[in-house]
Design a protein around this motif. Structure first.
Motif, mmCIF file in Angstrom:
data_model
loop_
_atom_site.group_PDB
_atom_site.id
_atom_site.type_symbol
_atom_site.label_atom_id
_atom_site.label_comp_id
_atom_site.label_asym_id
_atom_site.label_seq_id
_atom_site.Cartn_x
_atom_site.Cartn_y
_atom_site.Cartn_z
ATOM 1 N N ASP A 238 0.895 -1.249 0.015
ATOM 2 C CA ASP A 238 0.093 -0.101 -0.065
ATOM 3 C C ASP A 238 0.880 1.225 -0.176
ATOM 4 O O ASP A 238 0.407 2.272 -0.393
ATOM 5 N N CYS A 239 2.119 1.051 0.700
ATOM 6 C CA CYS A 239 2.869 2.388 0.781
ATOM 7 C C CYS A 239 4.233 1.986 1.028
ATOM 8 O O CYS A 239 4.596 0.855 1.296
ATOM 9 N N ILE A 240 5.123 2.765 0.314
ATOM 10 C CA ILE A 240 6.592 2.274 0.503
ATOM 11 C C ILE A 240 7.320 3.745 1.174
ATOM 12 O O ILE A 240 7.054 5.005 0.486
ATOM 13 N N ILE A 241 7.930 3.468 2.008
ATOM 14 C CA ILE A 241 8.897 4.434 2.714
ATOM 15 C C ILE A 241 10.150 4.407 2.355
ATOM 16 O O ILE A 241 10.778 3.363 2.533
ATOM 17 N N ILE A 242 10.764 5.581 1.520
ATOM 18 C CA ILE A 242 12.131 5.327 1.032
ATOM 19 C C ILE A 242 12.985 6.266 1.961
ATOM 20 O O ILE A 242 12.766 7.538 2.145
ATOM 21 N N LEU A 243 13.746 5.627 2.743
ATOM 22 C CA LEU A 243 14.827 6.277 3.730
ATOM 23 C C LEU A 243 15.928 6.995 2.864
ATOM 24 O O LEU A 243 16.600 5.851 2.159
ATOM 25 N N ILE A 244 16.553 7.665 2.939
ATOM 26 C CA ILE A 244 17.437 8.603 2.310
ATOM 27 C C ILE A 244 18.608 9.016 3.555
ATOM 28 O O ILE A 244 18.156 9.291 4.525
ATOM 29 N N ASP A 245 19.907 8.821 3.378
ATOM 30 C CA ASP A 245 20.629 9.120 4.264
ATOM 31 C C ASP A 245 21.833 10.293 3.639
ATOM 32 O O ASP A 245 21.167 11.573 3.443
ATOM 33 N N ASN A 246 22.835 10.359 3.228
ATOM 34 C CA ASN A 246 23.574 11.319 2.606
ATOM 35 C C ASN A 246 23.327 11.942 1.226
ATOM 36 O O ASN A 246 23.328 13.091 1.007
ATOM 37 N N ARG A 247 22.596 10.980 0.528
ATOM 38 C CA ARG A 247 22.362 11.449 -1.018
ATOM 39 C C ARG A 247 21.171 10.668 -1.027
ATOM 40 O O ARG A 247 20.860 9.600 -0.763
ATOM 41 N N VAL A 248 20.437 11.222 -2.340
ATOM 42 C CA VAL A 248 19.326 10.186 -2.990
ATOM 43 C C VAL A 248 20.001 9.354 -4.001
ATOM 44 O O VAL A 248 20.740 9.972 -4.882
ATOM 45 N N LEU A 249 19.900 8.041 -3.934
ATOM 46 C CA LEU A 249 20.581 7.347 -4.878
ATOM 47 C C LEU A 249 19.616 6.896 -6.048
ATOM 48 O O LEU A 249 18.410 7.049 -6.004
ATOM 49 N N ASP A 250 20.229 6.498 -6.976
ATOM 50 C CA ASP A 250 19.448 6.272 -8.310
ATOM 51 C C ASP A 250 18.386 5.200 -8.204
ATOM 52 O O ASP A 250 17.254 5.105 -8.729
ATOM 53 N N SER A 251 18.823 4.102 -7.055
ATOM 54 C CA SER A 251 17.712 3.225 -6.915
ATOM 55 C C SER A 251 16.634 3.490 -6.181
ATOM 56 O O SER A 251 15.385 3.268 -6.464
ATOM 57 N N ASP A 252 16.697 4.805 -5.193
ATOM 58 C CA ASP A 252 15.686 5.607 -4.557
ATOM 59 C C ASP A 252 14.857 6.033 -5.778
ATOM 60 O O ASP A 252 13.396 6.080 -5.677
ATOM 61 N N LEU A 253 15.296 6.977 -6.532
ATOM 62 C CA LEU A 253 14.673 7.421 -7.781
ATOM 63 C C LEU A 253 13.874 6.486 -8.621
ATOM 64 O O LEU A 253 12.613 6.705 -9.153
ATOM 65 N N THR A 254 14.416 5.169 -8.851
ATOM 66 C CA THR A 254 13.856 4.349 -9.251
ATOM 67 C C THR A 254 12.663 3.694 -8.915
ATOM 68 O O THR A 254 11.450 3.462 -9.536
#
Length: 233
Positions: free
Chosen positions: A92-108
């Protein structure tokens, strides 16, 4: 895939992912558990989640089931097959955690959520307290909070600097996420800036000096849960 993950239509299923961003600690905090609790998600310096792991929410009357998912871009899970192979489309929902930078995988993942249209996504900047403290210490490298001989004036100055660095951290984090989303032609999204200690305190209704966006994140996730339960998805 739903059977594999123990999917139930009576619950809202929330996945949390991104390697090295403290997702296991985050899942523990949002469930009101310390990392040392016997039923807490296992934490570690390296990626400790190799398969999708299901965690119930121990809060009374909770209708949420949490999932700790392997980080994309690790040797075990390449970016390009992450969303489909792990079946993230069932959540239903995805929480994307980021640390020092936004990864390509996060954007995917964000791109896939936008294309599917049925999976809601939240961007969460974790470990805010650690980063802000490090930024303040860079400006006062000789400051030692544990030193009993540190005078009140020095402590007050450090707190002022820490407040300044918090504002800078919030601004830079928002700008970084905004630029990355624009570069991938993705819709604008809010980024929630949190730390596990403040999340844990929020659930227990205890004030925390580390609080930034914890209350807003909790409220927005709960609104998402209510909305999806009412609509039957």
């Amino acid at each position: 895939m739903k059977a594999r993950y123990g999917y139930s239509p009576d619950f809202i299923h929330i996945a949390v992912g991104s390697a090295g961003a403290g997702k296991s600690s985050f899942i523990n905090a949002v469930r009101g558990l310390s990392n040392n609790d016997p039923v807490a998600a296992r934490t570690g310096i390296v990626e400790t989640t190799n398969t999708v792991t299901r965690y119930s929410d121990p809060r009374p009357n909770s209708r949420i089931t949490w999932y700790d998912v392997p980080g994309a871009g690790t040797p075990n899970v390449p970016d390009w097959q992450y969303f489909n192979n792990l079946g993230l489309y069932i959540f239903d929902c995805i929480i994307i955690l980021i640390d020092n930078r936004v990864l390509d995988s996060d954007l995917t993942i964000l791109s896939a959520c936008q294309q599917f249209g049925t999976v809601e996504a939240f961007i969460v900047r974790s470990k805010s307290d650690q980063h802000i403290n490090n930024m303040a210490c860079d400006r006062m490298p000789d400051f030692d909070a544990c030193d009993p001989d540190t005078d009140d004036e020095t402590r007050s100055r450090f707190l002022q600097i820490k407040s300044q660095e918090q504002r800078r951290f919030v601004h830079e984090t928002n700008e970084n996420v905004r630029r990355n989303l624009e570069d991938r032609n993705l819709s604008p999204r809010r980024v929630y800036i949190v730390c596990k200690d403040a999340m844990f305190a929020r659930l227990r209704n205890v004030p925390s000096s580390k609080t930034i966006d914890e209350a807003e994140l909790r409220n927005d996730v709960e609104e998402c849960v209510r909305r999806r339960l009412q609509s039957g998805r």
